[in-house]
Design a protein around this motif. Structure first.
Motif, PDB file in Angstrom:
ATOM      1  N   ALA A  67     -54.381  40.386   8.172  1.00  0.00           N
ATOM      2  CA  ALA A  67     -54.249  39.032   7.613  1.00  0.00           C
ATOM      3  C   ALA A  67     -53.122  38.273   8.303  1.00  0.00           C
ATOM      4  O   ALA A  67     -53.253  37.071   8.604  1.00  0.00           O
ATOM      5  CB  ALA A  67     -54.011  39.107   6.109  1.00  0.00           C
ATOM      6  N   ASP A  68     -52.005  38.953   8.558  1.00  0.00           N
ATOM      7  CA  ASP A  68     -50.899  38.327   9.302  1.00  0.00           C
ATOM      8  C   ASP A  68     -51.394  37.847  10.667  1.00  0.00           C
ATOM      9  O   ASP A  68     -51.083  36.731  11.099  1.00  0.00           O
ATOM     10  CB  ASP A  68     -49.757  39.335   9.519  1.00  0.00           C
ATOM     11  CG  ASP A  68     -49.140  39.818   8.222  1.00  0.00           C
ATOM     12  OD1 ASP A  68     -49.037  39.014   7.285  1.00  0.00           O
ATOM     13  OD2 ASP A  68     -48.756  41.003   8.164  1.00  0.00           O
ATOM     14  N   ALA A  69     -52.156  38.714  11.341  1.00  0.00           N
ATOM     15  CA  ALA A  69     -52.632  38.389  12.688  1.00  0.00           C
ATOM     16  C   ALA A  69     -53.590  37.203  12.667  1.00  0.00           C
ATOM     17  O   ALA A  69     -53.487  36.293  13.504  1.00  0.00           O
ATOM     18  CB  ALA A  69     -53.321  39.604  13.301  1.00  0.00           C
ATOM     19  N   LEU A  70     -54.523  37.186  11.721  1.00  0.00           N
ATOM     20  CA  LEU A  70     -55.493  36.087  11.646  1.00  0.00           C
ATOM     21  C   LEU A  70     -54.821  34.761  11.312  1.00  0.00           C
ATOM     22  O   LEU A  70     -55.141  33.720  11.894  1.00  0.00           O
ATOM     23  CB  LEU A  70     -56.562  36.408  10.602  1.00  0.00           C
ATOM     24  CG  LEU A  70     -57.641  37.408  10.998  1.00  0.00           C
ATOM     25  CD1 LEU A  70     -58.563  37.688   9.818  1.00  0.00           C
ATOM     26  CD2 LEU A  70     -58.446  36.899  12.192  1.00  0.00           C
ATOM     27  N   ILE A  71     -53.876  34.781  10.375  1.00  0.00           N
ATOM     28  CA  ILE A  71     -53.179  33.546   9.998  1.00  0.00           C
ATOM     29  C   ILE A  71     -52.337  33.029  11.161  1.00  0.00           C
ATOM     30  O   ILE A  71     -52.380  31.832  11.502  1.00  0.00           O
ATOM     31  CB  ILE A  71     -52.305  33.787   8.753  1.00  0.00           C
ATOM     32  CG1 ILE A  71     -53.208  34.009   7.528  1.00  0.00           C
ATOM     33  CG2 ILE A  71     -51.359  32.608   8.513  1.00  0.00           C
ATOM     34  CD1 ILE A  71     -52.462  34.469   6.291  1.00  0.00           C
ATOM     35  N   ALA A  72     -51.582  33.931  11.788  1.00  0.00           N
ATOM     36  CA  ALA A  72     -50.752  33.521  12.927  1.00  0.00           C
ATOM     37  C   ALA A  72     -51.615  33.009  14.072  1.00  0.00           C
ATOM     38  O   ALA A  72     -51.282  32.013  14.731  1.00  0.00           O
ATOM     39  CB  ALA A  72     -49.877  34.683  13.396  1.00  0.00           C
ATOM     40  N   GLY A  73     -52.752  33.669  14.334  1.00  0.00           N
ATOM     41  CA  GLY A  73     -53.647  33.234  15.402  1.00  0.00           C
ATOM     42  C   GLY A  73     -54.272  31.884  15.133  1.00  0.00           C
ATOM     43  O   GLY A  73     -54.441  31.058  16.042  1.00  0.00           O
ATOM     44  N   THR A  74     -54.629  31.631  13.862  1.00  0.00           N
ATOM     45  CA  THR A  74     -55.192  30.327  13.492  1.00  0.00           C
ATOM     46  C   THR A  74     -54.161  29.222  13.666  1.00  0.00           C
ATOM     47  O   THR A  74     -54.454  28.157  14.222  1.00  0.00           O
ATOM     48  CB  THR A  74     -55.687  30.356  12.032  1.00  0.00           C
ATOM     49  OG1 THR A  74     -56.680  31.377  11.889  1.00  0.00           O
ATOM     50  CG2 THR A  74     -56.275  29.011  11.628  1.00  0.00           C
ATOM     51  N   ILE A  75     -52.949  29.472  13.198  1.00  0.00           N
ATOM     52  CA  ILE A  75     -51.868  28.488  13.348  1.00  0.00           C
ATOM     53  C   ILE A  75     -51.580  28.240  14.825  1.00  0.00           C
ATOM     54  O   ILE A  75     -51.357  27.096  15.252  1.00  0.00           O
ATOM     55  CB  ILE A  75     -50.593  28.975  12.629  1.00  0.00           C
ATOM     56  CG1 ILE A  75     -50.829  29.081  11.119  1.00  0.00           C
ATOM     57  CG2 ILE A  75     -49.430  28.052  12.925  1.00  0.00           C
ATOM     58  CD1 ILE A  75     -51.160  27.776  10.448  1.00  0.00           C
ATOM     59  N   GLN A  76     -51.606  29.301  15.622  1.00  0.00           N
ATOM     60  CA  GLN A  76     -51.364  29.153  17.059  1.00  0.00           C
ATOM     61  C   GLN A  76     -52.435  28.283  17.705  1.00  0.00           C
ATOM     62  O   GLN A  76     -52.140  27.462  18.571  1.00  0.00           O
ATOM     63  CB  GLN A  76     -51.333  30.521  17.734  1.00  0.00           C
ATOM     64  CG  GLN A  76     -51.133  30.446  19.245  1.00  0.00           C
ATOM     65  CD  GLN A  76     -50.932  31.800  19.873  1.00  0.00           C
ATOM     66  OE1 GLN A  76     -49.833  32.173  20.228  1.00  0.00           O
ATOM     67  NE2 GLN A  76     -52.011  32.557  20.022  1.00  0.00           N
ATOM     68  N   GLY A  77     -53.684  28.445  17.277  1.00  0.00           N
ATOM     69  CA  GLY A  77     -54.757  27.614  17.814  1.00  0.00           C
ATOM     70  C   GLY A  77     -54.542  26.147  17.495  1.00  0.00           C
ATOM     71  O   GLY A  77     -54.713  25.275  18.356  1.00  0.00           O
TER      72      GLY A  77
END
Length: 263
Positions: A146-156
């Motif tokens: 979940a940390d990875a998906l949220i951080a990746g979405t924000i990065q996008g």
């Protein structure tokens, strides 16, 4: 673009990439302030980001070597490293999807300095909230999908100039209860595939650049690498000492001055 302009923008990139103030936003504003500045597409910005990406690779070389070798190593440490490698891959998926689907929209934003200034306000709000409400001390071994998906979405979404990639992803992880230095390290590891992908997409602009301009572009990239190496350690200290609010104030001031000037 002159050599002096390339060097100045390289210095700007090297400093702002590793402080949570949006390097792309500062590049857009600086390029609009330079008289007669012109370059095709956003290749130069990508090359500057490649320079700071190399700084990340050099600074985190031991981490990257451990992640790569975890594919054949055994033991508890190798297991943790393989897990981080998988999380970086998971986080890269939403970044790639958002970047691919909205690349044209983000490219247009590079020509809208007022919009960039407004996005600096958003970055400031994220930093202020993260500093105010950060909690928890989860370490690298406790990061999850979940940390990875949220951080990746924000990065996008942070491809939008004016939104700090490092600032927004670190803020998102702080909200998730991740300890500051761990959040910063994961943020920079997550950036490597994203910057590499953006570079490949932007190399199509090479055909629009005169041959005599290539050394100028490479000089800017080289300067961003050197300055980035000097500044990356600074961000790690800022996160550890809980001083993100200072950069929130800076973003609000820079955004206000920019709006006043460009309007």
């Amino acid at each position: 673009m002159t050599l002096i302009e390339a060097i100045l923008l390289g210095v700007l990139q090297g400093v702002t990439e590793f402080l949570p103030v949006s390097s792309s936003g500062h590049l857009v504003l600086a390029e609009h302030l330079l008289p007669g500045f012109h370059q095709p597409g956003i290749l130069f910005e990508i090359l500057l980001h490649l320079g700071t990406m190399l700084a990340v690779i050099i600074y985190f070389w031991q981490d990257l070597k451990a992640l790569a070798s975890s594919l054949w190593r055994r033991g508890q440490r190798a297991k943790v490293d393989r897990r981080i490698l998988i999380l970086v891959g998971i986080g890269s998926v939403p970044t790639a999807i958002i970047g691919h689907q909205f690349l044209r929209v983000f490219k247009k934003a590079f020509n809208e300095p007022v919009l960039v200034c407004l996005m600096l306000f958003v970055t400031g709000i994220l930093l202020a909230l993260a500093e105010r409400y950060r909690s928890g001390n989860r370490r690298q071994t406790q990061l999850n999908w979940a940390d990875a998906l949220i951080a990746g979405t924000i990065q996008g979404l942070a491809i939008m100039p004016g939104i700090s990639r490092s600032g927004s992803t670190i803020a998102a992880l702080l909200f998730r209860g991740v300890e500051g230095e761990t959040a910063a390290r994961f943020s920079f590891l997550l950036a490597l595939p994203a910057i590499s992908g953006a570079a490949m997409l932007s190399f199509q602009d090479l055909k629009a650049i005169r041959i005599d301009q290539l050394p100028v572009y490479l000089a800017g990239s080289g300067v961003s690498l050197v300055v980035g190496l000097l500044c990356i350690h600074l961000l790690m200290g800022v996160v550890r000492k809980r001083r993100l609010a200072l950069f929130a104030i800076y973003c609000w001031l820079a955004g206000s001055l920019g709006v006043a000037y460009f309007l």
